[in-house]
Structure formats: C-alpha cells, structure tokens
Design a protein around this motif. Sequence first.
Motif, short mmCIF file in Angstrom:
data_model
loop_
_atom_site.label_atom_id
_atom_site.label_comp_id
_atom_site.label_asym_id
_atom_site.label_seq_id
_atom_site.Cartn_x
_atom_site.Cartn_y
_atom_site.Cartn_z
N ALA A 173 0.79 -1.28 0.17
CA ALA A 173 0.05 -0.11 0.07
C ALA A 173 0.77 1.27 -0.06
CB ALA A 173 -0.94 -0.09 1.06
N GLY A 174 0.43 2.08 -0.89
CA GLY A 174 1.18 3.41 -0.96
C GLY A 174 0.24 4.16 -0.07
N PRO A 175 0.69 5.64 0.78
CA PRO A 175 0.04 6.23 1.59
C PRO A 175 -1.10 7.28 1.03
CG PRO A 175 2.19 7.49 0.80
CD PRO A 175 2.12 6.20 0.17
N THR A 176 -1.92 7.41 1.85
CA THR A 176 -3.12 8.49 1.74
C THR A 176 -2.41 9.58 2.41
OG1 THR A 176 -4.98 6.92 1.73
CG2 THR A 176 -5.30 9.03 2.07
N ALA A 177 -2.49 10.85 1.53
CA ALA A 177 -2.12 12.29 2.20
C ALA A 177 -3.67 12.79 2.80
CB ALA A 177 -1.60 13.16 0.82
N LEU A 178 -3.22 13.03 4.00
CA LEU A 178 -4.14 13.72 4.72
C LEU A 178 -4.54 15.19 4.55
CD1 LEU A 178 -3.29 12.25 8.51
CD2 LEU A 178 -4.95 11.10 6.68
N SER A 179 -5.70 15.47 4.68
CA SER A 179 -6.14 16.97 4.03
C SER A 179 -6.24 17.71 5.42
CB SER A 179 -7.44 16.89 3.33
OG SER A 179 -7.60 16.35 2.36
N PRO A 180 -5.59 18.98 5.33
CA PRO A 180 -5.06 19.58 4.14
C PRO A 180 -3.77 19.06 3.85
CG PRO A 180 -5.29 21.11 6.05
CD PRO A 180 -5.99 19.87 6.61
N LEU A 181 -3.16 19.55 2.89
CA LEU A 181 -1.85 19.08 2.41
C LEU A 181 -0.78 19.88 2.94
CD1 LEU A 181 -2.56 18.02 -1.20
CD2 LEU A 181 -2.74 16.52 0.63
N GLY A 182 -1.10 21.21 3.21
CA GLY A 182 -0.12 21.96 3.76
C GLY A 182 0.99 22.41 3.05
N SER A 183 1.88 23.00 3.24
CA SER A 183 2.99 23.50 2.71
C SER A 183 4.36 23.63 3.65
CB SER A 183 2.72 24.94 2.27
OG SER A 183 2.59 26.04 3.34
N LEU A 184 5.51 24.16 2.90
CA LEU A 184 6.58 24.30 3.97
C LEU A 184 6.19 25.29 5.09
CD1 LEU A 184 9.50 25.11 1.50
CD2 LEU A 184 9.37 23.08 2.79
N LEU A 218 -0.87 24.15 16.86
CA LEU A 218 -2.34 23.63 17.25
C LEU A 218 -2.57 22.42 17.33
CD1 LEU A 218 -4.36 26.31 15.16
CD2 LEU A 218 -3.91 26.43 17.56
N PRO A 219 -3.21 21.74 18.45
CA PRO A 219 -3.32 20.10 18.55
C PRO A 219 -4.54 19.72 17.48
CG PRO A 219 -4.42 21.50 20.10
CD PRO A 219 -3.35 22.52 19.61
N ALA A 220 -4.46 18.85 16.52
CA ALA A 220 -5.33 18.59 15.52
C ALA A 220 -5.67 17.23 15.62
CB ALA A 220 -4.49 19.07 14.10
N VAL A 221 -6.75 16.82 15.05
CA VAL A 221 -7.24 15.38 15.00
C VAL A 221 -7.78 15.34 13.54
CG1 VAL A 221 -7.84 15.22 17.49
CG2 VAL A 221 -9.39 16.09 15.78
N TRP A 222 -7.70 13.92 13.14
CA TRP A 222 -8.23 13.50 11.69
C TRP A 222 -9.17 12.24 12.00
CZ3 TRP A 222 -3.37 15.11 12.49
CH2 TRP A 222 -2.87 16.04 11.43
N ALA A 223 -10.05 12.33 11.27
CA ALA A 223 -11.10 10.98 11.43
C ALA A 223 -11.48 10.57 10.03
CB ALA A 223 -12.47 11.23 12.13
N ALA A 224 -11.64 9.26 9.83
CA ALA A 224 -11.95 8.80 8.44
C ALA A 224 -13.24 9.56 7.97
CB ALA A 224 -12.23 7.14 8.75
N PRO A 225 -13.28 9.54 6.70
CA PRO A 225 -12.52 9.57 5.66
C PRO A 225 -11.42 10.44 5.26
CG PRO A 225 -14.55 10.61 4.78
CD PRO A 225 -14.41 10.55 6.43
N TYR A 226 -10.97 11.21 6.40
CA TYR A 226 -9.96 12.01 6.63
C TYR A 226 -9.80 13.09 5.26
CZ TYR A 226 -8.28 7.88 8.66
OH TYR A 226 -8.22 6.77 9.59
N GLY A 227 -11.16 13.76 5.19
CA GLY A 227 -11.28 14.83 4.13
C GLY A 227 -10.80 16.35 4.52
N SER A 228 -10.84 16.26 6.10
CA SER A 228 -10.51 17.40 6.78
C SER A 228 -9.69 17.40 7.98
CB SER A 228 -11.81 18.41 6.79
OG SER A 228 -12.67 17.69 7.90
N VAL A 229 -9.22 18.50 8.49
CA VAL A 229 -8.68 18.25 9.80
C VAL A 229 -9.67 19.12 10.89
CG1 VAL A 229 -7.17 20.46 9.51
CG2 VAL A 229 -6.40 18.67 11.00
N ARG A 230 -9.61 18.49 12.24
CA ARG A 230 -10.06 19.39 13.13
C ARG A 230 -9.09 20.18 14.27
NH1 ARG A 230 -14.30 16.92 17.74
NH2 ARG A 230 -15.19 18.86 18.69
N TYR A 231 -9.34 21.20 14.68
CA TYR A 231 -8.34 21.84 15.31
C TYR A 231 -8.92 21.79 16.70
CZ TYR A 231 -6.18 23.29 11.21
OH TYR A 231 -5.49 23.43 9.82
N ALA A 232 -8.33 21.27 18.03
CA ALA A 232 -8.79 21.24 19.14
C ALA A 232 -8.58 22.89 19.83
CB ALA A 232 -8.02 20.31 20.09
N PRO A 233 -9.22 22.98 20.78
CA PRO A 233 -9.26 24.35 21.33
C PRO A 233 -8.02 24.53 21.91
CG PRO A 233 -10.69 22.90 22.50
CD PRO A 233 -10.30 22.21 21.02
#
Length: 388
Positions: free
Chosen positions: A218-229, A258-273
Amino acid sequence: MLATLTVALPAHTASAESGGTPDAGPDCRPSVRILESLPGEDPYPNPWLHRTQVNDIGPAGLSVGVSHDLPAYWIGTKVFAVPLPAGATGGRVAAVNRSGLMVGTLTTATWTETLAFSYRPGARGVTLLPGGHTAADVNDRGHIVGTRYDDDPGVTTGLEWAGGRIHRKLLVPPGYRLDYVTGINNAGQVIGSGFGPSATGDDGPASPGLLWSAAVDAGPTALSPLGSLDHQYRPQDIDDSGRIAGTYLSVQEQWLNLPAVWAAPYGSVRYAPRLPAAHRGTFEGLSPNTNVSVGIASHFLYAWPPPQDHPQERAQYWTGEGPMRALPALAPNAFTTAYTVTDDDRVGGAAEDAQGDTHPVIWTCARKQAFVPADRPAVRTDGADTAD
C-alpha cells in the motif's frame, strides 16, 4: 548499574504494584504518581528538550520511557534500566504493547547515528531491529514501525518489522520525501509525515500527514489539508478506529502550533481548542478506544522566563469535546508534559517539582483532576501520591 527484573505481564490485569484497583470508574482515586529515576542528571538541561519522562503505559504496572537520557522502564514506581549494547550511550523507550514488548531508539557516541531496538522486561540485552535507526511504536500483534536514514542520497525510509524481520518498506509516491513514521494501530494502519508535490501549483512542496493501510504494497494516503513548507501537519498517534491525533505547525505565525485530529474518511482536519492563556499546543498521545488526546500546551516561544503565574509548558487533556483542560502540577508554576493516555484514564509524562527537578509521573483518574486553568489552582492540594 541497576539490575533488571524478570516479570510476568499478563494482559488486562492490575497488579498490587500498579495500585491493585483499576484507575478508572467512579471509585478511582485521582493522584500524581511520582516514579523513580535512574542515577544521574539530564545532560545539557533545556526547558524544551525533556530527557526524563513516561512515554507509554503497558499492562500490570509496566510503563516505559527515558530517565536522564537513558532508556528505562518502571514496574509500579520502581525504575529499571534497559541494558545498553556495546557502542550505545543512551536512548529512550518509545512504546510498549499489552504483552510487554518495548521498542525505542538508542544513541551512540556519533550523534547522527542511532539504532532501533526492541526489548522485554528482564531480558539480558536488547534486540537490534535490522536496518533500523529509529523505532517509534508497536501494536499488540508485535508489529513495529520506525525509520532508516541514508545520508547518500539523503533519504528516510519507513520500515515495519514483524517477528524480528523487516515486514515491509513503506512505499511513498514519486516526488514525496518521508520525514517521520510515528504510529501503528492494531489494525496495522501506519502514520507519518513528509513533503510532496505542491498542493497549490507554486514552487513549494506540500507538507501533509500520511496514512498507510496494513497492506504490504500500500502507498500512503495524504491527509487533508495538504499543507506547505509554512503550514505543516504532523500526525503523532492513531487509535484502533483509525482516528489520528497530532499537530499543525505554522512557521509563518511565530511557530504557532495547534493540536489537531483527523477521522475517516480524512477529508479535513479538526483543530482542538487551545488551553486558556497558552500560545501553542500539541497532541502527543491518543487512547486506543476512548477518544482522549493528551499533549503539551506552551506559552509564547520567546517568552522566557514565562509569565509569573503560568508555567512555560503544561500537560493538556482533551476528551474530544468541550474545552481543553490541564493536569495538575507538583509545584506552583512548575512545568508538566503529557505523552500517553490509556483507556483506563492514566496519563504518562513528566513534572517538575518545587526544587526544579524533573520526575517521570503518571496521573491516575486523569479526567477527575483535569481542569480549565481559570477554574482552580494548578497544583494538587492533597499532595502527590508517591507510592503505589
């Protein structure tokens, strides 16, 4: 050198040395258990580089981590040294599974050269993992993940071991560069982070978190968002449902985390307070099944010493809903850090005492003593529990 101890570690049991009773539920007793440290002092003390801490918690009173830059484990509060092979000068235990298999990384006199290892309590020596330079995590099936770095051509390779052999090399798509491999769950999903082709069409690369399934090819799935440098995403832990906890790092905004969480299907990130009054925050650990994340809240990077009424770093605890909460300290304005949390609500990390010494600690019944900083004093007033 401290002797090692041979101990049976049945899964899902509570021994007399771990308190004798579960640490969760209505009858649990909140405490901050101070664990022993190996002889010595932390070399080159640095407030942001801790060399004494609990990194993971296993069965039957077993916990693992680092003590004064040496790989260590604890049975109850008693500390034991992981025996170092020839050429090793220190290291740390990163993780332990429910059968007591530990994994980690050893350092050598050549600071750029490290060794991945596994170890069981009481064994005469460690097992070096073939081809590995770091070992980050192990699941309950005994599968271990880590990395190898080759100076020429400057490539990091993700590895998964099983049965003492390389099970697979983690595939990366063309144009990707792997930086870290940080976790594996019991389903065999692996997480890490790296850099890939531009997400926006400009010249800079993307910087996403990466997720591999258990399939060998298996190759990897890139989690969203893809980010940058300038906007990097770093997954740190994954639970048995595939939920991921980690950190978003903004280089442009004064190294804002910022603390962050991802959940399936990994279409977005959620930032914790953010924890009140904290400038930054990370997630370092995630419980296997109860959706609790822990990490470190810290004040403005360049504010040293920190404000008089706040520690520079504070262990933080989040249930997945509501505000971020802190865990109590051993002394007023003393730092705390958290790296792991169990389903029975124990949190492992480190805490500074009133004399400025750092101790490995475990908070029991963590939810009962977690608080929003404005709610009450940040120090336990009933005293720390220093014995099991």
